[in-house]
Design a protein around this motif. Structure first.
Motif, PDB file in Angstrom:
ATOM      1  N   TYR A 219       2.758  35.040 -38.670  1.00  0.00           N
ATOM      2  CA  TYR A 219       3.991  34.504 -38.937  1.00  0.00           C
ATOM      3  C   TYR A 219       3.333  33.584 -40.043  1.00  0.00           C
ATOM      4  N   LEU A 220       4.150  32.992 -41.171  1.00  0.00           N
ATOM      5  CA  LEU A 220       3.601  32.097 -42.140  1.00  0.00           C
ATOM      6  C   LEU A 220       3.197  30.632 -41.405  1.00  0.00           C
ATOM      7  N   HIS A 221       2.183  30.278 -41.878  1.00  0.00           N
ATOM      8  CA  HIS A 221       1.460  29.013 -41.574  1.00  0.00           C
ATOM      9  C   HIS A 221       1.289  27.963 -42.747  1.00  0.00           C
ATOM     10  N   ILE A 222       1.099  27.034 -42.617  1.00  0.00           N
ATOM     11  CA  ILE A 222       0.972  25.790 -43.475  1.00  0.00           C
ATOM     12  C   ILE A 222       0.369  26.143 -44.800  1.00  0.00           C
ATOM     13  N   GLY A 223      -0.815  27.012 -44.589  1.00  0.00           N
ATOM     14  CA  GLY A 223      -1.750  27.357 -45.623  1.00  0.00           C
ATOM     15  C   GLY A 223      -0.947  28.262 -46.490  1.00  0.00           C
ATOM     16  N   HIS A 224      -0.348  29.611 -46.069  1.00  0.00           N
ATOM     17  CA  HIS A 224       0.313  30.490 -46.812  1.00  0.00           C
ATOM     18  C   HIS A 224       1.391  29.577 -47.431  1.00  0.00           C
ATOM     19  N   ALA A 225       2.180  28.724 -46.721  1.00  0.00           N
ATOM     20  CA  ALA A 225       3.265  27.695 -47.316  1.00  0.00           C
ATOM     21  C   ALA A 225       2.534  27.180 -48.913  1.00  0.00           C
ATOM     22  N   LYS A 226       1.480  26.758 -48.824  1.00  0.00           N
ATOM     23  CA  LYS A 226       1.145  26.134 -49.960  1.00  0.00           C
ATOM     24  C   LYS A 226       0.968  27.376 -51.122  1.00  0.00           C
ATOM     25  N   ALA A 227       0.215  28.223 -50.786  1.00  0.00           N
ATOM     26  CA  ALA A 227       0.436  29.595 -51.805  1.00  0.00           C
ATOM     27  C   ALA A 227       1.698  29.883 -52.180  1.00  0.00           C
ATOM     28  N   ALA A 228       2.588  29.996 -51.327  1.00  0.00           N
ATOM     29  CA  ALA A 228       3.949  30.456 -51.841  1.00  0.00           C
ATOM     30  C   ALA A 228       4.721  29.302 -52.715  1.00  0.00           C
ATOM     31  N   LEU A 229       4.687  28.222 -52.143  1.00  0.00           N
ATOM     32  CA  LEU A 229       5.309  27.252 -52.816  1.00  0.00           C
ATOM     33  C   LEU A 229       4.471  26.799 -54.340  1.00  0.00           C
ATOM     34  N   LEU A 230       3.209  26.955 -54.628  1.00  0.00           N
ATOM     35  CA  LEU A 230       2.683  27.120 -55.940  1.00  0.00           C
ATOM     36  C   LEU A 230       3.122  28.201 -56.961  1.00  0.00           C
ATOM     37  N   ASN A 231       3.003  29.635 -56.013  1.00  0.00           N
ATOM     38  CA  ASN A 231       3.769  30.720 -56.972  1.00  0.00           C
ATOM     39  C   ASN A 231       5.032  30.049 -57.415  1.00  0.00           C
ATOM     40  N   LYS A 232       5.796  29.852 -56.633  1.00  0.00           N
ATOM     41  CA  LYS A 232       7.080  29.333 -56.803  1.00  0.00           C
ATOM     42  C   LYS A 232       7.236  28.409 -58.267  1.00  0.00           C
ATOM     43  N   TYR A 233       6.292  27.553 -57.991  1.00  0.00           N
ATOM     44  CA  TYR A 233       6.149  26.182 -58.838  1.00  0.00           C
ATOM     45  C   TYR A 233       5.866  26.796 -60.542  1.00  0.00           C
ATOM     46  N   PHE A 234       4.889  27.768 -60.453  1.00  0.00           N
ATOM     47  CA  PHE A 234       4.539  28.368 -61.814  1.00  0.00           C
ATOM     48  C   PHE A 234       5.432  29.461 -62.381  1.00  0.00           C
ATOM     49  N   ALA A 235       6.096  30.085 -61.501  1.00  0.00           N
ATOM     50  CA  ALA A 235       7.282  30.854 -61.744  1.00  0.00           C
ATOM     51  C   ALA A 235       8.192  30.209 -62.468  1.00  0.00           C
ATOM     52  N   GLU A 236       8.593  29.035 -62.101  1.00  0.00           N
ATOM     53  CA  GLU A 236       9.810  28.254 -62.515  1.00  0.00           C
ATOM     54  C   GLU A 236       9.120  27.271 -63.955  1.00  0.00           C
ATOM     55  N   ARG A 237       8.048  27.083 -63.851  1.00  0.00           N
ATOM     56  CA  ARG A 237       7.302  26.339 -65.073  1.00  0.00           C
ATOM     57  C   ARG A 237       7.348  26.982 -66.154  1.00  0.00           C
ATOM     58  N   TYR A 238       7.154  28.290 -65.961  1.00  0.00           N
ATOM     59  CA  TYR A 238       6.789  29.112 -67.292  1.00  0.00           C
ATOM     60  C   TYR A 238       8.252  30.370 -67.304  1.00  0.00           C
ATOM     61  N   GLN A 239       9.328  29.890 -66.435  1.00  0.00           N
ATOM     62  CA  GLN A 239      10.616  30.693 -66.605  1.00  0.00           C
ATOM     63  C   GLN A 239      10.175  32.301 -66.396  1.00  0.00           C
ATOM     64  N   GLY A 240       9.247  32.578 -65.469  1.00  0.00           N
ATOM     65  CA  GLY A 240       9.005  33.746 -65.250  1.00  0.00           C
ATOM     66  C   GLY A 240       9.327  34.529 -63.955  1.00  0.00           C
ATOM     67  N   ARG A 241       8.714  35.472 -63.540  1.00  0.00           N
ATOM     68  CA  ARG A 241       9.122  36.275 -62.330  1.00  0.00           C
ATOM     69  C   ARG A 241       8.032  35.958 -61.009  1.00  0.00           C
ATOM     70  N   LEU A 242       8.928  35.922 -59.832  1.00  0.00           N
ATOM     71  CA  LEU A 242       7.877  36.039 -58.718  1.00  0.00           C
ATOM     72  C   LEU A 242       8.123  37.081 -57.664  1.00  0.00           C
ATOM     73  N   ILE A 243       7.216  37.810 -57.542  1.00  0.00           N
ATOM     74  CA  ILE A 243       7.488  38.809 -56.557  1.00  0.00           C
ATOM     75  C   ILE A 243       6.735  38.495 -55.006  1.00  0.00           C
ATOM     76  N   VAL A 244       7.542  38.813 -54.139  1.00  0.00           N
ATOM     77  CA  VAL A 244       6.947  38.705 -52.738  1.00  0.00           C
ATOM     78  C   VAL A 244       6.607  40.148 -52.372  1.00  0.00           C
ATOM     79  N   ARG A 245       5.216  40.483 -52.141  1.00  0.00           N
ATOM     80  CA  ARG A 245       4.737  41.658 -51.966  1.00  0.00           C
ATOM     81  C   ARG A 245       3.859  41.583 -50.584  1.00  0.00           C
ATOM     82  N   PHE A 246       4.328  42.573 -49.640  1.00  0.00           N
ATOM     83  CA  PHE A 246       3.720  42.526 -48.445  1.00  0.00           C
ATOM     84  C   PHE A 246       2.302  43.498 -48.470  1.00  0.00           C
ATOM     85  N   ASP A 247       1.377  42.750 -47.998  1.00  0.00           N
ATOM     86  CA  ASP A 247       0.093  43.632 -48.149  1.00  0.00           C
ATOM     87  C   ASP A 247      -0.134  44.300 -46.989  1.00  0.00           C
ATOM     88  N   ASP A 248       0.437  45.368 -46.699  1.00  0.00           N
ATOM     89  CA  ASP A 248       0.503  46.020 -45.642  1.00  0.00           C
ATOM     90  C   ASP A 248      -0.533  47.287 -45.386  1.00  0.00           C
TER      91      ASP A 248
END
Length: 715
Positions: A219-248
């Motif tokens: 499950y997503l833990h607090i460390g993953h949450a930091k990575a997820a939120l930073l990706n969200k931050y930069f995608a919005e900061r630069y009006q770009g795209r965010l992909i959620v990719r499962f490394d399966d």
């Protein structure tokens, strides 16, 4: 970009100065404009910007966090609306109407827009603060409880930055006071190193693509949450795209359950993404690339036993298979693809540099065999790419421009770039940030899985787990988690964070709105008989929160026999006058004891007594059949050491006692608690309802929520 704000002394732009301070935007002040002039932002280049709202928008864009003007276009529109509305508070005739309107609006909200502080909040807050005495009087009253709660929460979080500005420009007589000399200096002191950094190397607005790539093995833990939120931050900061990719790429660990819960947790964090992809989508292309590298002599098939291979890599010794012919390698590659006995003995390695000081470049493994069925493609494949091989390939193929990785991968960055180079694919820029480490906490999914498999916890949602679902189940509000993580920002500084800071943020969110209830410990309570108490029980309707009407009402029963906690009863002396909360005073006439323990109190009501003169204010419950059985559950850390060193085994540092249940009795209103509802038990702390009332024989389960203060161990 440093700038100067010029204004007239009769109307200092407090909202602009406050916003600049909170946003860490360097700003000097110049109160030299003629009376009645609009504030003007002056840049070193000679450019000028006029008016409060345009300058606030500039500060929001220049701030060190993107959410200052809203998280998206809709929120930005709401921010604009609030900036236009904010001056209403400065109109004497409309002031109370404006207070009433915003008070109603804030009934179920923490901030004016979205889930975080924006310039809209600071514009309204500073206008209220700038009014001076009139707002101070209302703030002390109970007239606008939601508005006061909101105002106080901002004051509590940012008061160290905002209050000096208010004092200097407002003073005791309002805005007309001249600014203090110290405020002629820079408002900005130094940039907060914990704030998110806004610059990605080579990034261009509208052309950035980032990805959050969790492995679906937990499950997503607090460390993953930091990575997820930073990706969200930069995608919005630069009006770009965010992909959620499962490394399966490891079927032995992964499942659809983890995929579904990861997506739920990403949604819980408020993260909007442009696409969901899977590394398994690219298995055919990855196999083609591996075969191409073998044909080019940039990769080879190795059947060296695993332990021997590890030893040779450490010592820089080349494998005997390194110089096999292309034909020999392709033959063994075919065996691997077919999953034969011979193929299962092999792996594919990149031919990089076995003498490189950076051991990640010493011929890393690209492919290995695995016959376990995959959660998406079943048993179609017998070979799977490693993360180190698949990640750069898929990043480049999907158009990712910047790969955010925690600094623990730093030594593997050179490998990432080298593999892309050998593949002949475009460069993807790596951007590092520090891994979020928490005290007394394991963030390794392998170690967390051990607790699940060995029944040391309920499951991945256990309140002792650092998973998003676990900490939310314990009583953490998502907005507190987001605030905490964004405060860490994109700093590359390694740090070990205390949980207390996170729970302190949470308390500031829940305390102003959560309902109050009363409970006594079932095995540690004492009956108090009031000789002049009501012969027939009667009921009064009281607020569930004295300062927040939105919490609703509760029915409180008054009788001549009431329960007190043993700790309170033991602190009372004969003849002492005490205050019964929400009732009045009572005088203790007799104390009965057995073996030195208080067993009963006898006294009489003294309702005309002053609550100001009593030393003890005690909670109590009427002795009635409708009391609700409770189970108060406290938790402790799963490990006993603050930080484990690399050579330490977590199994040697397990905390022997991590959960304690205490039976209690609660007021009858707690029959109506809903699962997930957060309450405060008077003088006991905050709790989240995990199992609501079903029947009298089954207790309501309440999980204790930390409040940011150090708690005693359960051991």
């Amino acid at each position: 970009m440093e700038a100067k704000i010029a204004f007239s002394q009769d109307s200092p732009p407090i909202s602009i100065i406050c916003a600049a301070k909170v946003a860490d935007v360097p700003l000097t002040t110049d109160p030299g404009l003629p009376v009645g002039s609009a504030p003007t932002l002056q840049f070193g280049s000679g450019d000028l910007l006029h008016g409060v709202n345009p300058i606030l928008h500039f500060i929001a864009r220049a701030a060190s966090f993107s959410s200052f003007s809203g998280q998206n276009a809709i929120e930005f529109g709401h921010v604009v609306e609030w900036l236009e509305y904010a001056p209403t508070f400065l109109s004497g005739s409309e002031f109370e109407n404006a207070c009433s309107f915003v008070d109603g609006y804030l009934g179920s909200r923490t901030f004016l827009v979205g889930h975080g502080l924006t310039i809209a909040d600071l514009a309204v807050w500073s206008n209220l603060a700038g009014i001076g005495q009139r707002w101070d009087s209302l703030r002390k009253s109970k007239k606008f409880q939601n508005l006061v709660r909101w105002f106080n929460s901002i004051d509590a979080e940012y008061g160290d930055k905002l209050n000096p500005i208010v004092v200097a420009y407002v003073g005791k007589r309002g805005i007309g006071k001249s600014p203090a000399p110290s405020l002629k200096e820079k408002v900005h002191d130094s940039k907060d190193p914990s704030a998110p950094e806004v610059d990605l190397p080579g990034a261009k607005v509208g052309q950035v693509c980032v990805r959050f790539a969790p492995e679906p093995s937990g499950y997503l833990h607090i460390g993953h949450a930091k990575a997820a939120l930073l990706n969200k931050y930069f995608a919005e900061r630069y009006q770009g795209r965010l992909i959620v990719r499962f490394d399966d790429t490891n079927p032995s660990k992964e499942s659809n359950e983890f995929v579904e819960n990861l997506l739920n947790d990403i949604e819980t964090l408020g993260i909007k993404y442009d696409a969901v992809t899977y590394t398994s989508d690219y298995f055919p292309k990855l196999m083609e690339m591996a075969e191409s590298l073998i044909k080019q002599g940039k990769a080879y098939v190795d059947d060296t036993p695993k332990e021997q291979m590890r030893s040779e890599r450490m010592d820089g010794v080349e494998s005997r298979c390194r110089n096999s012919t292309v034909e020999e390698n392709l033959s063994l590659w075919k065996e691997m693809v077919n999953g034969t006995t011979r193929g299962m003995q092999c792996c594919v390695r990149g031919k990089l540099d076995m003498q490189d000081p950076n051991k990640s470049l010493r011929d890393p493994v690209y492919y290995r065999c695995n016959t376990d069925p995959h959660h998406r493609v079943g048993s179609k494949y017998k070979i799977y790419p490693t993360y180190d091989f698949a990640c750069p390939f898929v990043d480049a193929l999907e158009g990712v421009t910047h790969a955010l990785r925690s600094s623990e991968y730093h030594d593997r960055n050179a490998q990432y770039y080298r593999i892309l180079q050998d593949m002949g694919m475009r460069r993807v820029e790596i951007y590092e940030f520090s891994r979020l480490n928490m005290v007394y906490t394991l963030l390794s999914k392998r170690k967390l899985l051990w607790f699940v498999q060995n029944k040391k916890v309920e499951d991945w949602t256990d309140p002792r787990f650092p998973t998003v679902q676990g900490i939310v189940r314990r009583g953490l509000k998502v907005e507190a988690l987001i605030q905490f993580i964004l405060q860490q920002g994109a700093s590359k500084n390694l740090n070990l964070m205390e949980w207390d800071k996170l729970w302190t943020i949470n308390k500031k969110i829940i305390d102003p709105v959560c309902a109050r209830h009363t409970a006594v410990l079932k095995d540690q309570c004492v009956i108090f008989t009031l000789t002049n108490g009501p012969e027939k029980p009667f009921v009064r309707i009281l607020p569930r929160h004295k300062k927040y009407e939105g919490a609703g009402k509760k029915a409180t029963t008054f009788t001549n026999r009431i329960w007190l906690d043993l700790t309170d009863a033991s602190a009372i002396s004969k003849g002492e006058e005490v205050t019964l909360m929400d009732w009045g005073n009572a005088i203790i006439k007799e104390i009965k004891m057995e073996n030195g323990v208080v067993t009963e109190l006898i006294g009489e009501l003294h309702l005309e007594g002053s609550v100001k003169t009593t030393k003890l204010k005690v909670t109590w419950l009427a002795d009635i059949a409708e009391l609700v059985p409770l189970s108060l559950v406290e938790f402790d850390y799963l490990i006993s050491k603050k930080k484990l060193e690399e050579d330490e085994d977590f199994l040697d540092n397990l905390n022997p006692c991590t959960r304690r249940e205490t039976p209690a009795l609660g007021d009858s209103n707690m029959r109506n608690l809903k699962r997930g509802e957060i309450i405060q038990l008077e003088r006991k702390g905050y709790y989240r309802c995990d199992a609501p009332f079903i029947r009298s024989s089954k207790p309501v389960v309440l999980f204790a929520i930390p409040d940011g203060r150090q708690q005693a161990s359960l051991n």
